[in-house]
Design an enzyme around this catalytic site. Sequence first.
Site, short mmCIF file in Angstrom:
data_model
loop_
_atom_site.label_atom_id
_atom_site.label_comp_id
_atom_site.label_asym_id
_atom_site.label_seq_id
_atom_site.Cartn_x
_atom_site.Cartn_y
_atom_site.Cartn_z
N HIS A 79 -3.52 -5.58 1.12
CA HIS A 79 -2.85 -5.80 2.40
C HIS A 79 -2.85 -7.28 2.80
O HIS A 79 -3.78 -7.73 3.48
CB HIS A 79 -3.58 -5.02 3.51
CG HIS A 79 -3.39 -3.55 3.43
ND1 HIS A 79 -2.37 -2.90 4.09
CD2 HIS A 79 -4.08 -2.59 2.77
CE1 HIS A 79 -2.45 -1.60 3.84
NE2 HIS A 79 -3.48 -1.39 3.04
N GLU B 298 -1.23 -8.67 5.13
CA GLU B 298 -1.18 -8.79 6.59
C GLU B 298 -2.56 -8.67 7.22
O GLU B 298 -2.75 -9.05 8.38
CB GLU B 298 -0.22 -7.75 7.17
CG GLU B 298 -0.76 -6.32 7.29
CD GLU B 298 -0.78 -5.55 5.98
OE1 GLU B 298 -0.52 -6.15 4.93
OE2 GLU B 298 -1.08 -4.33 6.02
N CYS C 175 0.84 -1.21 0.00
CA CYS C 175 0.00 0.00 0.00
C CYS C 175 0.87 1.26 0.00
O CYS C 175 1.52 1.54 -0.99
CB CYS C 175 -0.97 -0.03 1.17
SG CYS C 175 -2.31 1.16 0.99
#
Lengths: 231, 84
Positions: free
Chosen positions: A203, A205, A86
């Site tokens: 993302h 994560e 990002c």
Amino acid sequence: MKAAVIVSPGSNCDRDVQVAIRQSAGTEPIMHWHGDPELPNVDLIVVPGGFSYGDYLRAGAMAAHSPVIREVVTRAESGVPVLGICNGFQILTECDVLPGVLMPNAGLKFVCRDVNLRVEVTDTIFTCNYRSGQTIRIPVAHNEGNYFADKATLDRLEGENQIAFRYCTTDGEINPHANPNGAARNIAGILSKNRNVLGMMPHPERMADPALGGTDGRLMFDAVVKALAIA
Amino acid sequence: MQKLMKARVHITLKNGVLDPQGKAIENALGGLGFDGISEVRQGKYIEIVLENVSPAAAQASVESMCEKLLANTVIENYEIDLEA
């Protein structure tokens, strides 16, 4: 595996990445403050998401000149794996580690939702846990994710298999409806020429634990840990 | 006495680069009844006040600032006007 997560003023996904790395690697990553140019030797560098320097001027533009990023550029050029997520992707394009630029979303809205991605390449340490053409589901959360590069650059990225992920439908179809931000050729993530750097808007994560809704993102961290253990 | 020089930097999107913000402004102006608008492009304007520099040095310095930070030359052009 020794990993470093770069923390800038305004980073806000650094701790999520920390948790994902801890979970996959079983070791604690170094949380490295951007102002400190003395980056320890590590096997993996992650430039996480957020709003470094409040996105002033252009997203990632200020952070691209912070003391540690110069060192990240040198390490990236020497072959150290670097993952930019990002805002991290925006920073890596601003400092020319990756080509192109992330422009404001075509719809002018902040887009925050799960998207489907088609895995385009599996011969990288980041994507070797996926099948080629597999559709995975990972969230995006950005205002500037509209990937742009000139035609020659886009053709080169395609020709050299440097496009890692594209936005797609649940069936894996690439079309404008599946594109959340107007990105050229539905590009969600790209690799550097020598394939050790991955920049991506989604993302991983945030999809690294069943409690978050899925583990498609965890597979990426697991893949890196496995690949670096063998190397 | 200190000699000041003002640099006015205009940063604009290159031709062919889509400008959704410009498009939104264009639509809003149309909605307000302004006719005859063929296109709106949004850019940035930055003022930099320099001290004790020659025009040539100021030009070179601000150009370098544009290349390194102020503009992203993948998508943007810049123009510099100097005023003593």
